[in-house]
Design a protein around this motif. Structure first.
Motif, mmCIF file in Angstrom:
data_model
loop_
_atom_site.group_PDB
_atom_site.id
_atom_site.type_symbol
_atom_site.label_atom_id
_atom_site.label_comp_id
_atom_site.label_asym_id
_atom_site.label_seq_id
_atom_site.Cartn_x
_atom_site.Cartn_y
_atom_site.Cartn_z
ATOM 1 N N LEU A 135 24.789 5.963 16.564
ATOM 2 C CA LEU A 135 24.559 5.935 18.000
ATOM 3 C C LEU A 135 25.474 4.909 18.664
ATOM 4 C CD1 LEU A 135 20.651 5.986 17.944
ATOM 5 C CD2 LEU A 135 22.080 7.806 18.908
ATOM 6 N N VAL A 136 26.025 5.279 19.819
ATOM 7 C CA VAL A 136 26.836 4.340 20.584
ATOM 8 C C VAL A 136 25.929 3.241 21.131
ATOM 9 C CG1 VAL A 136 28.362 4.027 22.565
ATOM 10 C CG2 VAL A 136 28.525 6.115 21.187
ATOM 11 N N LYS A 137 26.292 2.005 20.872
ATOM 12 C CA LYS A 137 25.451 0.877 21.252
ATOM 13 C C LYS A 137 25.929 0.229 22.551
ATOM 14 C CE LYS A 137 22.994 1.366 17.499
ATOM 15 N NZ LYS A 137 23.803 2.298 16.698
ATOM 16 N N ILE A 138 25.024 -0.574 23.140
ATOM 17 C CA ILE A 138 25.267 -1.253 24.413
ATOM 18 C C ILE A 138 25.137 -2.753 24.217
ATOM 19 C CG2 ILE A 138 24.531 -1.541 26.808
ATOM 20 C CD1 ILE A 138 25.577 1.223 26.154
ATOM 21 N N ASN A 139 26.132 -3.507 24.630
ATOM 22 C CA ASN A 139 26.015 -4.962 24.658
ATOM 23 C C ASN A 139 25.780 -5.427 26.092
ATOM 24 O OD1 ASN A 139 26.467 -7.840 23.645
ATOM 25 N ND2 ASN A 139 28.040 -7.657 25.239
ATOM 26 N N THR A 140 24.930 -6.446 26.211
ATOM 27 C CA THR A 140 24.641 -7.057 27.497
ATOM 28 C C THR A 140 25.174 -8.483 27.506
ATOM 29 O OG1 THR A 140 22.602 -5.762 27.696
ATOM 30 C CG2 THR A 140 22.810 -7.667 29.096
#
Length: 525
Positions: free
Chosen positions: A158-163
Motif C-alpha cells: 500500500l502507498v503510505k502517507i507521511n505527515t
C-alpha cells in the motif's frame, strides 16, 4: 494537555487479527459495520445483510476503548518482548531467511480481511521477507521505539502517507505538536516526521515518540544546527554524530540525511529559477562552499550506517537539491544528487541498514514518470518517497490539491510513500485543520494509486461505499468515507430528512431513485 485523548470513528470497532507464525501478534484494524440493504417488491420488504468492511488503521491504542491513555506515561510498549535479544536489523534477518514478528505483522496488516473475503494475495510473511532482503522495502522500527506498530514501505505494498509536524522559532509548542501527532494518526498518517526547529527540540521529540503508534522520522541536522547556535561554519561531524546517537537512543525510526550533496555539484543549483529549497540541503551546500571540502555527511556515511545499524534506524536519503519550482524539475542538479544516492544505497545495504530515497518536489505532469524510472534504475529499486510533487506553482493556499494530483500519478508509477502537503505549504506552519486537509488529500491520492496498481483488495471499500450510495444507506456512506465527520455534516446541512435523494437532484431527478424504480418494474414483469 488532554491526558485521556481518544479517537472515535462512527459505526466502527477496534478489532485484532492474530498471527499464525507468531500467535502473540494482535494486528489492529478498524471494522465498519454496515446496515442491511432493503428492497421492496410487491409491497414486501426484504432485507439483505451487508458484510462489514475492514480498514487499515493507523490510530493505534487511541481507538481502543479498553486502553487507558496517559500522555505523560506514554503508550503501551507493543514490541518490547517480541525479540528481546535482537541485535540485527530487519534487513539482516531477512537476508538470513528469518521472518520476524514485524514481517508477519505487516503482511496481516496489508491484507486486511482479504482471506475471509476470498481475495487472493501475494503478500505473505515470506514475500515481505524477500522484499526487505532485496532492499525493495523497509520496515522502519527502532528497537527503542517499541510503542510503534510495524508498517512497511515498498512499491509492492500500500502507498503510505507521511505527515510533517514540528515547531518553529515563531510558532507552536510541545502540547500542540503532540496533539498534531495524534491527530495525524486519526486521519491516516502512516509515518510522522518531527521537523522542529524552535525551542525544546529534544523534549518535544521525546513526548511525540512516547505517544506515537507510527514510525517517527527526523532531520538530525536541524538539532545539530541549533547546537552550534545556527552558525553553519561551526557544524562538524562530532556535533552531528552526537546528535544522531541522542536521537537513536530516544527511538527515532528513520533519519533524513542529505548526504547526496557533493562539493562538485553544489554550483549546479545556482542557475536555477528558485535555487535550493531544502533547509538541510541549503545548510550542507553552504558548509561545503565555506570549507571547500566534501560534506561530513558524505565522508562519514559509513560511520552513520554503523550508528543506525545498532538501533535498526532506517536512512532516508534526503534530496537536498530537489527542485522548488516546475521550471527547475529534472535538471542536472537534481539528477546528479540522485546518482550519488545510488552509490550510498549500496554502501548502506553492505552494512545491512535499511534505506529509502527522497524525491521531488515540484514537477509538471509530463516529467513525473521519468523521476520514478530514473530512481529505480540509479538506486536499485530502493523505495521512493516523494513530496507531492506539485504539478503547478500558482496555487498558494491550495497546494494540498496541486500536489495530490502529482502524488496520485507518481504513486501509480511506483512511489512507495508520499509526504503530504498542507494548504499552508509555502505560507505558514500548519494547524490541526491543515493537517487534516493535507492528510485527506493524500489519502485520496494514495488510494487512487493503490487501485491503479491492483493492490489486493484495494476496491473493497470503494465497492461497499458505492453500494451504500445506490441503496441510499447514508450512514454507511459516511462511515466508509475518508472523512466521515465532514461528509455527514455536509449532507445533514442540506438534507435533514435523509430521504432517498439529495438536494443535488431532488426526488424527481434522482437517477438512482429512477433506476431503482426501473429495476423493480422490470423484475415484476
Amino acid at each position: 494537555m488532554n491526558q485521556n485523548i481518544k479517537i472515535h470513528y462512527p459505526h466502527s470497532e477496534k478489532i485484532y487479527l492474530q498471527g499464525k507464525r507468531y500467535p502473540f501478534l494482535r494486528v489492529g484494524m478498524r471494522r465498519v459495520s454496515l446496515m442491511p440493504t432493503v428492497t421492496v417488491t410487491d409491497g414486501k420488504e426484504t432485507r439483505h445483510d451487508n458484510a462489514p468492511v475492514f480498514i487499515y488503521d493507523t490510530s493505534g491504542p487511541y481507538s481502543d476503548p479498553d486502553v487507558d491513555i496517559d500522555l505523560e506515561r506514554g503508550l503501551p510498549r507493543l514490541r518490547e518482548t517480541w525479540m528481546p535479544e535482537r541485535k540485527g536489523t530487519q534487513r539482516y534477518y531477512a537476508r538470513y531467511g528469518i521472518v520476524t514478528p514485524e514481517m508477519e505483522y505487516v503482511a496481516i496488516r496489508e491484507n486486511m480481511n482479504n482471506e475471509a473475503l476470498g481475495i487472493s494475495s501475494y503478500i505473505t510473511p515470506e514475500f515481505v521477507r524477500e522484499e526487505v532482503a532485496a532492499g525493495r522495502a523497509v520496515i522502519p522500527c527502532n528497537h527503542r521505539h517499541p510503542e510503534a506498530e510495524p508498517m512497511i514501505i515498498g512499491d509492492r505494498f500500500l502507498v503510505k502517507i507521511n505527515t510533517n509536524i514540528g515547531n518553529s522559532a515563531l510558532s507552536s509548542n510541545l502540547e500542540e505538536e503532540v496533539e498534531k501527532a495524534v491527530w495525524s494518526c486519526k486521519w491516516g498518517g502512516d509515518t510522522l516526521m518531527d521537523l522542529s526547529t524552535g525551542s525544546h527540540i529534544h523534549e518535544t521529540r521525546e513526548h511525540i515518540l512516547r505517544n506515537c503508534p507510527v514510525p517517527v522520522g527526523t532531520v538530525p541536522l536541524y538539532q545539530a544546527f541549533e547546537k552550534v547556535n545556527e552558525k553553519i561554519a561551526d557544524l562538524s561531524w562530532d556535533v552531528y554524530r552526537d546528535t544522531l546517537i541522542e536521537q537513536c537512543e530516544q527511538g527515532v525510526d528513520y533519519f533524513t540525511i542529505h548526504c547526496g550533496i557533493r562539493l562538485k555539484n553544489v554550483h549546479y543549483a545556482l542557475d536555477r529559477l528558485t535555487g535550493m529549497v531544502s533547509r538541510g540541503g541549503s545548510i550542507i551546500s553552504s558548509w561545503c562552499s565555506m570549507h571547500q571540502q566534501e560534506s561530513f555527511l558524505y565522508t562519514h556515511f559509513d560511520d552513520i550506517c554503523d550508528i543506525c545499524r545498532r538501533y535498526d534506524v532506517a536512512i532516508s536519503l534526503g534530496d537536498g537539491l530537489r527542485p522548488g519550482s516546475i521550471h527547475d524539475a529534472n535538471d542536472r542538479a537534481q539528477f546528479a544528487e540522485l546518482d550519488t544516492m545510488g552509490e550510498l544505497v549500496q554502501r548502506a545495504w553492505d552494512k545491512d541498514v535499511q534505506v529509502f530515497i527522497e524525491g521531488p518536489g515540484h514537477v509538471p505532469l509530463q516529467k513525473i514518470r521519468e523521476n520514478v524510472e530514473r530512481e529505480q534504475e540509479k538506486c536499485h529499486r530502493a523505495p521512493f518517497y516523494t513530496l507531492g510533487p506539485l504539478v503547478t506553482d500558482i496555487a498558494p493556499g491550495y497546494d494540498h490539491i496541486t500536489s495530490a494530483i502529482g502524488a496520485a500519478l507518481i504513486g501509480w508509477a511506483g512511489t512507495s510513500m508520499l509526504c503530504y502537503v498542507t494548504p499552508k505549504e509555502h505560507l505558514a506552519l500548519p494547524d490541526l485543520q491543515d493537517v487534516r486537509d493535507g492528510i485527506i488529500a493524500y489519502k485520496i491520492a494514495a488510494h487512487a494509486a493503490d487501485i491503479a496498481k491492483g493492490h489486493p483488495g484495494a476496491m473493497v471499500r470503494d465497492n461497499a461505499l458505492s453500494k451504500a450510495r445506490y441503496d441510499f444507506r447514508w450512514i454507511d456512506q459516511f462511515s466508509l468515507s475518508l472523512d466521515p465527520e465532514r461528509s455527514q455534516a455536509i449532507y445533514q446541512a442540506a438534507n435533514p430528512q435523509q430521504g432517498r435523494f439529495c438536494t443535488m437532484c431532488g426526488p424527481n431527478f434522482c437517477a438512482a431513485r429512477i433506476s431503482h424504480t426501473l429495476c423493480e418494474e422490470t423484475f415484476t414483469k
